[in-house]
Enzyme design. Structure first.
Site, mmCIF file in Angstrom:
data_model
loop_
_atom_site.group_PDB
_atom_site.id
_atom_site.type_symbol
_atom_site.label_atom_id
_atom_site.label_comp_id
_atom_site.label_asym_id
_atom_site.label_seq_id
_atom_site.Cartn_x
_atom_site.Cartn_y
_atom_site.Cartn_z
ATOM 1 N N GLN A 40 7.293 -18.500 -1.958
ATOM 2 C CA GLN A 40 6.046 -19.191 -2.307
ATOM 3 C C GLN A 40 5.184 -19.228 -1.060
ATOM 4 O O GLN A 40 5.678 -19.484 0.029
ATOM 5 C CB GLN A 40 6.356 -20.621 -2.777
ATOM 6 C CG GLN A 40 5.224 -21.301 -3.492
ATOM 7 C CD GLN A 40 5.313 -21.170 -5.008
ATOM 8 O OE1 GLN A 40 6.168 -21.772 -5.647
ATOM 9 N NE2 GLN A 40 4.427 -20.356 -5.580
ATOM 10 N N SER B 7 9.348 -25.168 0.179
ATOM 11 C CA SER B 7 9.683 -25.251 -1.250
ATOM 12 C C SER B 7 10.934 -24.431 -1.532
ATOM 13 O O SER B 7 11.241 -23.476 -0.832
ATOM 14 C CB SER B 7 8.557 -24.754 -2.169
ATOM 15 O OG SER B 7 8.620 -23.356 -2.333
ATOM 16 N N THR B 8 11.622 -24.837 -2.582
ATOM 17 C CA THR B 8 12.873 -24.192 -2.973
ATOM 18 C C THR B 8 12.613 -23.092 -4.004
ATOM 19 O O THR B 8 13.441 -22.736 -4.805
ATOM 20 C CB THR B 8 13.844 -25.280 -3.499
ATOM 21 O OG1 THR B 8 14.042 -26.220 -2.440
ATOM 22 C CG2 THR B 8 15.206 -24.736 -3.877
ATOM 23 N N HIS B 9 11.408 -22.522 -3.954
ATOM 24 C CA HIS B 9 11.001 -21.580 -4.989
ATOM 25 C C HIS B 9 11.269 -20.138 -4.610
ATOM 26 O O HIS B 9 10.348 -19.332 -4.522
ATOM 27 C CB HIS B 9 9.526 -21.779 -5.324
ATOM 28 C CG HIS B 9 9.157 -23.213 -5.543
ATOM 29 N ND1 HIS B 9 7.875 -23.680 -5.447
ATOM 30 C CD2 HIS B 9 9.905 -24.305 -5.858
ATOM 31 C CE1 HIS B 9 7.857 -24.983 -5.684
ATOM 32 N NE2 HIS B 9 9.072 -25.378 -5.943
ATOM 33 N N VAL B 10 12.539 -19.817 -4.356
ATOM 34 C CA VAL B 10 12.911 -18.419 -4.160
ATOM 35 C C VAL B 10 13.184 -17.843 -5.543
ATOM 36 O O VAL B 10 13.807 -18.480 -6.386
ATOM 37 C CB VAL B 10 14.147 -18.257 -3.243
ATOM 38 C CG1 VAL B 10 13.757 -18.459 -1.792
ATOM 39 C CG2 VAL B 10 15.261 -19.224 -3.619
#
Lengths: 586, 122
Positions: free
Chosen positions: A348, A515-518
């Site tokens: 992200q 953010s943990t949006h991998v």
């Protein structure tokens, strides 16, 4: 020697959000489901009880609810020409560990994504021409449509009691909502959260510039809520301890709060905790998964768990890693551009500007996970890219999420980082600062991928997953441009002090939370040559193996990824009911 | 009147007496209690909060098996209409340092609804 256990109908790897949603659909039809979760149940522990629940050091700084990096980490290199090294302490993203997974400690921001996101490649080619998409950007259509997913988005929102304001109800744009949102059938289940002072300032400024601000959609309960399954949410107390914490008021919608308690009452459901899945047993000839092998982390015993159907729901990284460790599907090789497992790894693109208002009481401690006000004019393909050197965009928002003593130390640029002057600046500005952020899309790049590290191993002796990743030209250009728009909005907010206006640049810094949006690694698609799973999330090389989560996304949008993966998980649950009664290529 | 019709009439009268009138008048009280139901049961089981079964007339901080805060354990209050009203209007003001994560009910009518519901649990 692994002990062989009695056979089960469906085994799901990873006890998080996806497993809970799939299990809800399956067990409603009496289908036998076993969920294997490496972590423990936090529900009755110190994370779930005041006052230890608010221990910022333990949960937020030391990542008490997250993956144990001493057991398993990831290695990182920015390009193929570097040597990868293990990330000893991951600050950038925070995989969950425990019943509920990352969705037990998330902020709750939940979006449906743009209506055109599932057919993004077609969208860009149609609008800007085939040559508009760079050769090194393997954008691809998902093979499904928003219309197909809409009923599942609707169900998820009702299960999780989302708070928000609709912007598009069946094609009719609604005042006060997001005019760019994909059409929905209904208002949100609950009214929006309180706007906050930061939101008030942002709303006035963006409206003066002609934008249309709206409240961020929230899986934080604005009121008392009873969901369709009879599960409850209490009113959010705006305690400022949302992300990285369990919710003390049962206001944060989580799988452990709303789904697992229900599932545990169902006879056909079982969840085993401290069960670390090491391997998927695979019959290459028959193209079938036979079951999984897992380690009981309490006893140290290894078990073979046979199953008719195996589902990977263990987060982007573990989904990809398990396929690679088990040799299912060809590992992506960027030189030959061959193989599919590990490709289209995305993240992200975050940037922001800090603001300081001498006479406005921002009071950052009065916050929930989703107390933000946003505009979508510069997100994804909501604007004309014809004259621009990039694709994609960002959701721009202002708000507060916390005012915690360790983390919330906003001081203007130039403030010394310790001593008398630092203390004075803290006192002066603590209650008077906020930021405007841009949460941007991250499109795939042929050089961004996941594979197994050749050198480093986890505590069980298995190769670590290697990230070859950086923010490349498209994202850097997009971020620079969007952040300039953020700067203009900030000026209109008339702060006393404004931070630097700078887009995100490489190199990717794993120490900084982003953010943990991998996403990506096991992408979905209609063509087995460029995808790992079909549009029904069925593995091309193993008919009874399914994968779900953000790992199936061919790209990441300018939004948090949770919405579509929840919809996909609910739909997969229904698909598995059908598959279970008649196994076949769906 | 035939025997059949007489039976129906008797049954109708009896059921009118048995059917809880509470079903009608309880409705507003229950709705106000919904915000408490997330954490507090009415059946004797403890969850995030202690059960409120039998709370009326009970000494504060005394439900067996529930981990109260020090503040609640030492408050020494007997729950009645007056103390519940004070507590529910501002939990932190009334028992400073207690850990019920709820900021209170502003509306006195709503509070009265909840309290009436709690009394009816006994």
């Amino acid at each position: 020697m692994a002990k062989r256990l009695p056979h089960r109908r469906v085994v799901i790897v990873g006890g998080g959000l996806c497993a809970a949603l799939i299990s809800r659909q399956l067990t409603a039809q009496g289908v036998d489901v076993l969920v294997l979760e490496r972590g423990i149940d936090h529900a009755n522990g110190p994370a779930a009880r005041l006052p230890s629940q608010r221990d910022e050091l333990r949960w937020a700084q030391r990542q008490g609810l997250m993956q144990n990096w001493q057991r398993e980490t990831y290695t990182l290199r920015h390009t193929r020409h570097e040597e990868s090294l293990p990330v000893r302490w991951m600050g950038a993203f925070l995989p969950g560990e425990g019943v509920g997974g990352a969705a037990s400690h998330w902020n709750g921001q939940t979006w449906r994504w743009s209506e055109y996101d599932p057919a993004l490649r077609t969208r860009y080619e149609t609008r800007y021409g085939k040559s508009a998409i760079p050769k090194e950007m393997p954008l691809q259509d998902w093979g499904t449509t928003y219309a197909e997913l809409e009923p599942y988005h609707d169900l998820f929102e009702k299960l999780f009691g989302l708070s928000g304001k609709a912007g598009n109800i069946e094609g009719l744009i609604q005042a006060g909502g997001n005019p760019f949102e994909a059409p929905r059938r209904d208002e949100y289940p609950q009214r929006p959260l309180e706007i906050t002072e930061a939101g008030i300032i942002f709303k006035a400024a963006t409206e003066s510039l002609g934008y249309r601000p709206f409240p961020g959609p929230a899986a934080n309960s604005s009121g008392t809520y009873l969901n369709p399954d009879g599960q409850r949410l209490g009113p959010c107390q705006y305690c400022g301890h949302c992300e990285r914490f369990l919710c003390e008021a049962h206001a944060k919608a989580t799988p452990d709060g709303l789904l697992y308690p229900l599932l545990r009452t169902r006879k056909s459901f079982e969840i085993r905790t401290h069960a670390q899945v090491l391997h998927i047993d695979y019959d290459r000839q028959a193209k079938r998964a036979l079951g999984v092998r897992y380690l009981d982390l309490e006893s140290g015993e290894e078990y073979q768990q046979p199953a008719d159907i195996v589902v990977l729901a263990a987060f982007t990284m573990s989904n990809t890693r398990l396929l690679l460790l088990s040799g299912i599907g060809a590992s992506y090789d960027p030189t030959a551009r061959h193989g599919v497992v590990g490709k289209n790894f995305c993240y992200q693109t975050q940037s922001g500007v800090g603001l300081f208002f001498r006479n406005r009481w921002i009071n950052p401690f009065l916050a929930a996970g989703c107390t933000l006000t946003a505009i979508d004019e510069y997100n994804n393909d909501n604007f004309d890219h014809s004259a621009l050197p990039f694709l994609g965009g960002a959701n721009i928002s202002a708000g507060v999420t916390n005012g915690r003593p360790i983390r919330s130390r906003s001081t203007p640029s130039g403030t010394p980082r310790w001593g008398t002057e630092w203390k004075k600046a803290n006192a002066e500005w603590y209650a008077h600062s906020c930021g405007v952020g841009a949460q941007g899309s991250c499109y795939p790049h042929v050089e961004n991928y996941l594979d197994l590290d050749p050198v480093y191993r986890d505590i069980y002796g298995l190769p670590l997953l290697r990230m070859t990743f950086d923010f490349r030209e498209n994202e850097v250009k997009m971020s620079r441009w969007v952040t300039e728009k953020v700067g203009e909005i900030c000026k209109a907010m008339a702060p006393d002090i404004m931070g630097p206006v700078k887009g995100l640049q490489g190199p990717f810094d794993s120490r900084v939370y982003q953010s943990t949006h991998v996403t990506g690694g096991t992408v979905m698609g209609a063509d087995p040559r460029s995808s790992v799973v079909s549009t029904h999330l069925q593995h091309w090389d193993a008919e009874n193996l399914f994968v779900v989560g953000a790992s199936v996304y061919p790209h990441n949008s300018g939004y948090n990824p949770t919405g579509p993966l929840a919809a996909l998980a609910l739909r997969l649950g229904d698909d598995l009911v059908r598959y279970s009664s008649r196994p076949r290529q769906l | 009147m035939g025997l059949y019709l007489r039976c129906i009439l008797v049954m109708a009268v009896v059921s009118a007496l048995i059917l809880p009138r509470a079903a009608r008048s309880d409705a507003p009280k229950k709705a106000a209690f919904d915000q408490c139901a997330v954490c507090h049961s009415t059946d004797g089981s403890n969850g995030t909060g202690p059960t409120l079964k039998g709370v009326f007339g009970r000494q504060s901080g005394t439900v067996a098996g529930f981990r109260y805060s020090r503040a609640m354990r030492g408050a020494g209050i007997r729950w009645d209409e007056k103390t519940l009203d004070q507590y529910l209007s501002s939990p932190q003001e009334f028992i400073a340092g207690n850990v019920m994560p709820f900021s209170g009910v502003d509306d006195p009518t709503e509070r009265a609804s909840i309290i009436a519901y709690l009394r009816a649990l006994n």
